[in-house]
Design a protein around this motif. Structure first.
Motif, PDB file in Angstrom:
ATOM      1  N   ASP A  33       0.786  -1.151   0.085  1.00  0.00           N
ATOM      2  CA  ASP A  33       0.049  -0.009  -0.028  1.00  0.00           C
ATOM      3  C   ASP A  33       0.902   1.466   0.032  1.00  0.00           C
ATOM      4  OD1 ASP A  33      -2.203  -1.280  -0.284  1.00  0.00           O
ATOM      5  OD2 ASP A  33      -2.868  -1.213   1.861  1.00  0.00           O
ATOM      6  N   ALA A  34       1.897   1.393  -0.809  1.00  0.00           N
ATOM      7  CA  ALA A  34       2.765   2.572  -0.970  1.00  0.00           C
ATOM      8  C   ALA A  34       2.025   3.302  -1.791  1.00  0.00           C
ATOM      9  CB  ALA A  34       4.170   2.150  -1.395  1.00  0.00           C
ATOM     10  N   VAL A  46      -7.248   8.404   9.529  1.00  0.00           N
ATOM     11  CA  VAL A  46      -7.077   6.977   8.525  1.00  0.00           C
ATOM     12  C   VAL A  46      -5.703   6.670   8.962  1.00  0.00           C
ATOM     13  CG1 VAL A  46      -6.759   6.606   6.109  1.00  0.00           C
ATOM     14  CG2 VAL A  46      -8.152   8.305   6.737  1.00  0.00           C
ATOM     15  N   HIS A  47      -4.474   7.193   8.963  1.00  0.00           N
ATOM     16  CA  HIS A  47      -3.269   6.689   9.421  1.00  0.00           C
ATOM     17  C   HIS A  47      -3.136   7.187  10.802  1.00  0.00           C
ATOM     18  CE1 HIS A  47      -2.699   5.522   5.277  1.00  0.00           C
ATOM     19  NE2 HIS A  47      -3.020   6.936   4.787  1.00  0.00           N
ATOM     20  N   THR A  51       2.063   8.434   7.934  1.00  0.00           N
ATOM     21  CA  THR A  51       2.684   7.501   6.763  1.00  0.00           C
ATOM     22  C   THR A  51       4.050   7.961   6.711  1.00  0.00           C
ATOM     23  OG1 THR A  51       2.181   9.099   5.253  1.00  0.00           O
ATOM     24  CG2 THR A  51       0.599   7.291   5.676  1.00  0.00           C
ATOM     25  N   ASP A  52       4.860   6.940   6.126  1.00  0.00           N
ATOM     26  CA  ASP A  52       6.362   7.221   5.809  1.00  0.00           C
ATOM     27  C   ASP A  52       6.605   7.810   4.616  1.00  0.00           C
ATOM     28  OD1 ASP A  52       5.957   5.157   4.092  1.00  0.00           O
ATOM     29  OD2 ASP A  52       7.414   3.746   5.110  1.00  0.00           O
ATOM     30  N   ASP A  57       1.543   2.991   5.393  1.00  0.00           N
ATOM     31  CA  ASP A  57       0.972   3.284   6.789  1.00  0.00           C
ATOM     32  C   ASP A  57       1.978   2.672   7.910  1.00  0.00           C
ATOM     33  OD1 ASP A  57      -1.174   3.922   8.639  1.00  0.00           O
ATOM     34  OD2 ASP A  57      -1.400   1.760   8.813  1.00  0.00           O
ATOM     35  N   VAL A  58       2.372   3.585   8.774  1.00  0.00           N
ATOM     36  CA  VAL A  58       3.218   3.269   9.823  1.00  0.00           C
ATOM     37  C   VAL A  58       2.728   2.439  10.916  1.00  0.00           C
ATOM     38  CG1 VAL A  58       4.720   4.198  11.775  1.00  0.00           C
ATOM     39  CG2 VAL A  58       4.666   5.449   9.715  1.00  0.00           C
ATOM     40  N   LEU A  59       1.318   2.483  11.191  1.00  0.00           N
ATOM     41  CA  LEU A  59       0.914   1.493  12.222  1.00  0.00           C
ATOM     42  C   LEU A  59       0.910   0.050  11.576  1.00  0.00           C
ATOM     43  CD1 LEU A  59      -0.835   0.837  14.895  1.00  0.00           C
ATOM     44  CD2 LEU A  59      -2.866   1.291  13.417  1.00  0.00           C
TER      45      LEU A  59
END
Lengths: 278, 321
Positions: A33-34, A46-47, A51-52, A57-59
């Protein structure tokens, strides 16, 4: 004392559950999902952890990273505990030259910084999960070995060991059935503490780029990726860092708590209870 | 006396190397047991008495094969138990078993009583499954416990019960010899009597031979057929219990007997030791007990000299010639 144990257990449970149920809990796929359009988004609805720089998504990555970190921590510590217990018990039991040899080996292992040793092994074997398990599994058994040896030394002159010997049981049988069950407590404590340091070592090696290779998420390589974003997107570094912190803290508190529960002369306490009843 | 004794300890010595006091000094040795010869006949109870550190427990461990002798042989029915031709640990287990002093350290806290006893039967292929359970139950009953104690763990028992378990464990393999290492010293006086009665009953019923290690002469007096008094690694007096107690001859034996608390003597404020047996004139007892011998020094020449029927006492050699 009790609080520490419960707190540690809670932290570890959360991390373990997060790792097991990562596919269910993660809102996004950790790799696929990038989305560069949504890169470096701050935490929002949402995130939850932002995000990175590739918009992942960091989570989700922290949750999947927990699988890698815990797996490495637990498996490498099992290898360590097995090596340490086998060497320590046999050294304490047989004594003599074998004991001298194991003692020397343990002292050498203690003298070499284990992370540097692991680094050297990784350099030889190349990066990847199997070599990481080997590198961390071979470098951190010295404390287990020492404790196993000293506990065995005090146990082997106990008369129940002599009784087993005179009943005809073999040495390996005695080590397995008479000595090992009586030192499981301290070994468990060291093992738990060891998982914490293995998680830390995995993060360090991955951070240096010779542990888990990207894109597979591990807390260590997430920190590497986030290093350059520290100013623009600190959340990408903060959350994996917090995950490492919480996990290591959790295992350390759990280990300390276990030690407090098992150590203070558990056998005398039980013996007294038995004597009081009689 | 039978033709061949059940167990013969022949010239047994156990020496321990002492840690060097300095790098340049030769290593000294501690002579824990020094040239001890003893025999145990079928159905007999031989007591070895002496103060702590006199080598009596080391002798017991050597008989059990738990301590390799430095010199000397141990023979069971004429066959060696140590050195070349010795039986394996497993075979030897059927010959002699040991009851230990400390009933709290002699049971593995992690193993239930039943499992411990059944493991022995399984190891020696004596019984399996329900037959093994039956034999364990039978043994527990025999030593005065109940069969349902099998599922319990050592910490659930009192000292006296643990010693009964220790006896059950020692008897599980049906050995011929039981080595009792101070089996009563950790127990209350009231329980001591129960255990001693149990031991005597078992000896009679199972035709066992006992080697009883003790520092307590009042216990020994009741059960033993023969007594050997040890002092600093050597036997100083040996004989049938009657003649040793009726005519204690070696000064150390006399001192030991004198040290037993005796209610009558205390009340009447005087104490009388039985007379010593006559020894050859001019003979000196060995070792000289007026000063503490050095356990590291080689013993001076001395020998056991017969002073009565089967009653021998250690005399210095030069005094006899």
């Amino acid at each position: 004392m009790r609080f520490n144990f419960v707190f540690g257990l809670t932290l570890v449970t959360i991390v373990v559950l997060g790792a097991i149920f990562a596919p269910l809990l993660a809102p996004f796929h950790p790799i696929m999902d990038a989305d560069l359009m949504s890169s470096q988004l701050p935490p929002d609805g949402v995130h939850l952890m932002g995000t990175d720089n590739q918009g992942r998504d960091v989570l989700s990555r922290v949750l999947y990273g927990a699988r890698v970190s815990l797996m490495v921590g637990v498996v490498s510590q099992i290898i360590n505990s097995t090596i340490g217990a086998a060497l320590g018990i046999s050294a304490g039991y047989f004594g003599g030259r074998w004991d001298d040899f194991v003692n020397g080996l343990t002292n050498v292992m203690l003298a070499i910084p284990s992370l540097v040793f692991a680094l050297a092994i990784m350099a030889v074997l190349g990066p990847g999960l199997p070599s990481l398990l080997i590198a961390l599994g071979l470098t951190n058994w010295s404390w287990t070995c020492r404790i196993a040896r000293s506990s065995t030394l005090s146990l082997k002159s106990q008369s129940f060991v002599l009784a087993a010997k005179s009943a005809g049981f073999g040495d390996w049988n005695i080590m397995r059935t008479q000595i090992l069950p009586n030192i499981v407590g301290p070994l468990l404590v060291i093992g738990t503490l060891g998982i914490g340091s293995a998680v830390l070592a995995e993060a360090a090696l991955s951070f240096l780029g010779i542990g888990i290779r990207p894109p597979t998420p591990s807390w260590g390589n997430m920190l590497t990726d986030a290093r350059e974003l520290l100013r623009s997107a600190p959340w990408a570094a903060i959350f994996p860092g917090l995950a490492i912190f919480a996990t290591v803290l959790g295992f350390n508190l759990l280990g300390d708590g276990l030690r407090d529960m098992l150590d203070p002369h558990m056998r005398t306490a039980r013996g007294d209870a038995g004597a009081a009843r009689a | 006396m039978t033709a061949s004794p059940l167990l013969e300890i022949r010239d047994l010595s156990v020496h321990f190397p002492l840690p060097r006091t300095s790098m340049f000094q030769p290593r000294e040795t501690l002579r824990a047991v020094d040239h001890v010869s003893l025999t145990l006949n079928e159905g007999e109870c031989l007591s070895i008495v002496g103060e702590s550190g006199c080598g009596k427990s080391t002798t017991a461990l050597a008989v059990m094969g738990l301590q390799e002798p430095t010199v000397g042989r141990i023979l069971y029915r004429g066959k060696p138990l140590n050195g070349p031709g010795a039986p394996s640990r497993k075979d030897r287990a059927r010959i002699a078993q040991m009851v230990f002093q400390d009933p709290f350290a002699s049971l593995n806290p992690r193993i239930s009583i039943g499992r411990m006893l059944m493991a022995q039967l399984a190891l020696h292929d004596l019984a399996k499954g329900s037959e093994a359970r039956d034999r364990v139950a039978e043994m527990l009953t025999r030593v005065g416990l109940s069969p349902d104690h099998a599922s319990r763990f050592p910490h659930e028992f009192s000292g006296g019960q643990r010693q009964r378990i220790g006896i059950a464990r020692a008897l599980m393999l049906d050995p011929r010899i039981l080595v009792l290492d101070e089996p009563l010293s950790a127990l209350d006086v009231s329980i001591q009597a129960q255990i001693i009665n149990l031991l005597m009953e078992l000896q009679e019923r199972l035709k066992l031979s006992y080697i009883m290690i003790s520092h307590d002469l009042s216990v020994v007096e009741h059960v033993s057929d023969r007594v050997a008094v040890m002092y600093f690694g050597r036997v100083v007096e040996e004989g049938g219990w009657k003649s040793v107690f009726a005519t204690p001859t070696h000064p150390y034996t006399r001192r030991l007997i004198d040290s037993v608390p005796d209610m009558d003597a205390v009340l009447s404020d005087r104490r009388q030791l039985p007379p010593a047996a006559p020894v050859p004139s001019g003979a000196r007892f060995a070792p000289d007990i007026t000063h503490r011998p050095d356990p590291r020094a080689p013993a001076d020449a001395s020998g056991l000299v017969e002073i009565g029927a089967g009653h021998r006492v250690r005399l210095a050699m030069q005094g006899m010639t």
